[in-house]
Design an enzyme around this catalytic site. Structure first.
Site, PDB file in Angstrom:
ATOM      1  N   HIS A 270       2.278  -8.102   5.380  1.00 29.90           N
ATOM      2  CA  HIS A 270       2.853  -7.594   4.130  1.00 29.90           C
ATOM      3  C   HIS A 270       1.786  -6.889   3.300  1.00 29.90           C
ATOM      4  O   HIS A 270       0.601  -7.214   3.370  1.00 29.90           O
ATOM      5  CB  HIS A 270       3.524  -8.715   3.324  1.00 29.90           C
ATOM      6  CG  HIS A 270       2.626  -9.837   2.904  1.00 29.90           C
ATOM      7  ND1 HIS A 270       1.904  -9.822   1.730  1.00 29.90           N
ATOM      8  CD2 HIS A 270       2.340 -11.030   3.491  1.00 29.90           C
ATOM      9  CE1 HIS A 270       1.226 -10.946   1.613  1.00 29.90           C
ATOM     10  NE2 HIS A 270       1.468 -11.699   2.660  1.00 29.90           N
TER      11      HIS A 270
ATOM     12  N   ASP B 115       1.762  -6.535  -0.200  1.00 27.96           N
ATOM     13  CA  ASP B 115       1.504  -7.006  -1.563  1.00 27.96           C
ATOM     14  C   ASP B 115       0.529  -8.173  -1.573  1.00 27.96           C
ATOM     15  O   ASP B 115       0.317  -8.841  -0.555  1.00 27.96           O
ATOM     16  CB  ASP B 115       2.809  -7.404  -2.252  1.00 27.96           C
ATOM     17  CG  ASP B 115       3.487  -8.594  -1.595  1.00 27.96           C
ATOM     18  OD1 ASP B 115       3.581  -8.608  -0.353  1.00 27.96           O
ATOM     19  OD2 ASP B 115       3.930  -9.516  -2.314  1.00 27.96           O
TER      20      ASP B 115
ATOM     21  N   ASP C 159      -5.038 -12.066   1.951  1.00 31.25           N
ATOM     22  CA  ASP C 159      -3.635 -12.401   2.200  1.00 31.25           C
ATOM     23  C   ASP C 159      -2.796 -11.338   1.480  1.00 31.25           C
ATOM     24  O   ASP C 159      -2.614 -11.404   0.276  1.00 31.25           O
ATOM     25  CB  ASP C 159      -3.347 -13.794   1.640  1.00 31.25           C
ATOM     26  CG  ASP C 159      -1.886 -14.190   1.713  1.00 31.25           C
ATOM     27  OD1 ASP C 159      -1.128 -13.544   2.455  1.00 31.25           O
ATOM     28  OD2 ASP C 159      -1.504 -15.135   0.993  1.00 31.25           O
TER      29      ASP C 159
ATOM     30  N   GLU D 175       6.265  -9.955  -0.337  1.00 26.51           N
ATOM     31  CA  GLU D 175       6.302 -11.234   0.371  1.00 26.51           C
ATOM     32  C   GLU D 175       5.966 -12.383  -0.558  1.00 26.51           C
ATOM     33  O   GLU D 175       6.550 -13.479  -0.476  1.00 26.51           O
ATOM     34  CB  GLU D 175       5.309 -11.189   1.538  1.00 26.51           C
ATOM     35  CG  GLU D 175       5.373 -12.400   2.487  1.00 26.51           C
ATOM     36  CD  GLU D 175       4.428 -13.534   2.102  1.00 26.51           C
ATOM     37  OE1 GLU D 175       4.481 -14.593   2.749  1.00 26.51           O
ATOM     38  OE2 GLU D 175       3.628 -13.380   1.143  1.00 26.51           O
ATOM     39  N   GLU D 176       5.016 -12.140  -1.465  1.00 36.48           N
ATOM     40  CA  GLU D 176       4.488 -13.220  -2.296  1.00 36.48           C
ATOM     41  C   GLU D 176       5.445 -13.680  -3.384  1.00 36.48           C
ATOM     42  O   GLU D 176       5.187 -14.687  -4.052  1.00 36.48           O
ATOM     43  CB  GLU D 176       3.165 -12.773  -2.937  1.00 36.48           C
ATOM     44  CG  GLU D 176       2.060 -12.411  -1.942  1.00 36.48           C
ATOM     45  CD  GLU D 176       1.500 -13.617  -1.211  1.00 36.48           C
ATOM     46  OE1 GLU D 176       2.022 -14.727  -1.402  1.00 36.48           O
ATOM     47  OE2 GLU D 176       0.547 -13.444  -0.441  1.00 36.48           O
TER      48      GLU D 176
ATOM     49  N   ASP E  30      -0.437 -13.129   9.228  1.00 36.22           N
ATOM     50  CA  ASP E  30      -0.467 -13.662   7.863  1.00 36.22           C
ATOM     51  C   ASP E  30      -0.911 -15.111   7.846  1.00 36.22           C
ATOM     52  O   ASP E  30      -0.468 -15.896   7.020  1.00 36.22           O
ATOM     53  CB  ASP E  30       0.925 -13.518   7.221  1.00 36.22           C
ATOM     54  CG  ASP E  30       0.900 -13.747   5.723  1.00 36.22           C
ATOM     55  OD1 ASP E  30      -0.186 -13.725   5.132  1.00 36.22           O
ATOM     56  OD2 ASP E  30       1.983 -13.953   5.139  1.00 36.22           O
TER      57      ASP E  30
ATOM     58  N   HIS F   9      -4.907 -16.960  -3.060  1.00 40.20           N
ATOM     59  CA  HIS F   9      -4.127 -17.010  -4.300  1.00 40.20           C
ATOM     60  C   HIS F   9      -4.956 -17.497  -5.483  1.00 40.20           C
ATOM     61  O   HIS F   9      -4.402 -17.836  -6.528  1.00 40.20           O
ATOM     62  CB  HIS F   9      -2.867 -17.882  -4.169  1.00 40.20           C
ATOM     63  CG  HIS F   9      -1.870 -17.335  -3.193  1.00 40.20           C
ATOM     64  ND1 HIS F   9      -0.601 -17.859  -3.063  1.00 40.20           N
ATOM     65  CD2 HIS F   9      -1.936 -16.320  -2.305  1.00 40.20           C
ATOM     66  CE1 HIS F   9       0.056 -17.194  -2.120  1.00 40.20           C
ATOM     67  NE2 HIS F   9      -0.738 -16.249  -1.655  1.00 40.20           N
TER      68      HIS F   9
END
Length: 484
Positions: A75, A77, A114, A144-145, A168, A454
């Protein structure tokens, strides 16, 4: 280019290029446009759907024209978190990349490894004239997030692949073969106010580690929103009114900071502040191992008339913070050490006459996922609030027989002389959604070593990134040889 010194077969070249493009969730157009321009520049077929997902196709290298198509998927984003002293603008600025020893990180912000590394791997392969591979379909999804939105809306009508490598994952010696399903849940309570003359006291919980609400939910990290609720409850013997509460930025990130603004009578402020200091020492002792940097800041404001929550609103907010389920709920009965079901109160905010509690709910059991949904709904409606969920996605079930899993495991063994670990995880991946769209799809998920995703401490191992790329190229060739 900052990464020229570590570049490897164009992987870090492309990682730096995409790091210069703002690509937080919801801001997909710039990155989607870049991928389309890449495909056009390299004269590759591509499609882009209404969700801005991009699929780039490259025909097989000579000798592998009759092999099945392989899908490489990730992904575009990233989660946008920054340190409290950073003035970085994720909507307009690229990332400031830094290298230290074997690690790549971003100055003051999340790195976006990520899942920027999936994009970089895909582009490096697509741009090469020397890498041997079957026909490839590189699928890069959006958002995705924030609920796997891109994958949910992915138009798969052009895809021919029946084998897919999702890129991922964050541990190179683990081969993922299943994941939890989940949803986003939002609880809202109405706010009513009253006037009060007093002194404002701001209490800030900070210094917590935070982390990914799926892959790091089992690391016993403290949720700042939940701790703030406990703190306010522990202050109940003191006289104060509640002006505001807030904490967290993303529902899929364990909150690192939270804020409560209180209003107290001038004569009561000294005792309340001393109590907060006492509670800090108690919490620090409790969490000295798992949260060594926990701190609570106290800031005193001016004395004047404020609009504070009325008594009923205050009680409801504190009840919700104290009673809400959070963290691990059930461990898997089938796989030792695997979390089956959890939820994370990731965002606490006030706006437009309401206070909003936003959660990421995860479970490999569909029935228990819906039980957690019902539990939250029952709690908030009991308090006179409202409930909604969105972004519900299925889990990805383990397949007993997988040609792709066998090929990857064998390639790992040949390169490293040891067995790769085959696991399922609690974090959500797009694999389950795509598997529902493409019947009999054989999927694995892999990736290089990343740490503290994150969070602003996110790091990507440079050496691991190179090794996984080498392994990926071997797998593509071994797959082509096995199926030609």
């Amino acid at each position: 280019m900052v990464l020229d010194e570590i570049d490897y077969m164009n992987v870090f070249h492309y990682f730096e290029e995409i790091s210069n493009i703002p690509r937080g969730s919801g801001n997909n157009q710039p990155m989607s446009d870049y991928l389309v321009a890449f495909a056009q520049e390299h004269e590759l077929d591509y499609t882009r759907d209404e969700a801005l997902n991009v699929i780039i196709t490259k025909e097989a290298t000579k000798g592998y024209e009759n092999c099945p198509t392989m899908i490489l998927q990730g992904h575009m984003d990233m989660v946008c978190e920054k340190k409290s002293d950073s003035d970085h603008d994720f909507l307009t600025q690229g990332l400031e990349l830094c290298i230290e020893d074997d690690y790549l990180f971003a100055n003051g912000t999340t790195l976006g490894g990520d899942d920027g590394i999936a994009v970089a791997y895909g582009l490096a392969i697509l741009s090469s004239d020397s890498i041997e591979h079957p026909r490839l379909e590189v699928v890069i999804t959006t958002d995705e997030e924030v609920g796997l939105i891109g994958a949910t809306n992915l138009d798969v009508s052009s895809l021919k692949g029946k084998y897919m490598i999702n890129l991922d994952s964050e541990e190179e010696d683990i081969l993922l073969t299943g994941c939890a399903g989940g949803m986003r849940a939002v609880c809202k309570l109405p706010l009513s106010y009253k006037k009060m003359e007093g002194k404002k006291v701001s209490i800030i919980v900070k210094g917590l580690l935070g982390g990914h609400s799926g892959s790091e939910i089992d690391k016993n990290r403290v949720n700042a929103d939940i701790l703030l609720g406990r703190l306010l409850f522990d202050l109940r013997k003191h006289s104060f009114e509640l002006l505001s509460v807030s904490g967290g930025l993303k529902d899929n990130a364990i909150p690192r900071e939270a804020l409560a603004e209180l209003v107290v009578k001038e004569e009561d402020s000294y005792e309340l502040i001393n109590e907060v200091k006492f509670l800090l020492e108690k919490y620090k002792n409790e969490y000295r191992v798992n949260e060594p940097d926990l701190t609570i800041l106290i800031q005193q404001g001016e004395e004047k008339e404020y609009l504070v929550m009325d008594e009923k609103t205050k009680k409801n907010v504190l009840f919700m913070l104290l009673q809400t389920p959070n963290g691990i709920q059930v461990m898997s009965p089938n796989i030792n050490g695997l979390v089956e079901s959890s939820l994370n109160l990731g965002v606490l905010k006030m706006e437009e006459g309401e206070i909003e509690f936003s959660y990421s709910v995860r479970s490999s059991s569909s029935s228990y996922k819906w039980f957690l949904n019902d539990k939250l709904q029952n709690l908030v409606t009991f308090l006179g609030g409202t409930y909604e969920y969105h972004g519900e996605y299925p889990g990805w079930e383990y397949k007993k027989n997988s040609k792709l899993r066998d090929i990857y495991s064998n390639a790992y063994r040949e390169l490293y002389g040891k067995e790769i670990k085959v696991e399922t995880i609690h974090a959500g991946l797009e694999c389950g959604i795509i598997a529902e769209k493409i019947k009999d799809l054989d999927i694995i998920s892999v990736g290089p070593n990343m740490f503290d995703i994150h969070t602003t401490e996110e790091r990507l191992s440079i050496s691991s990134t190179k090794r996984v790329f080498d392994l990926l190229l071997k797998v593509l060739k071994d797959f082509a040889e096995a199926t030609k």
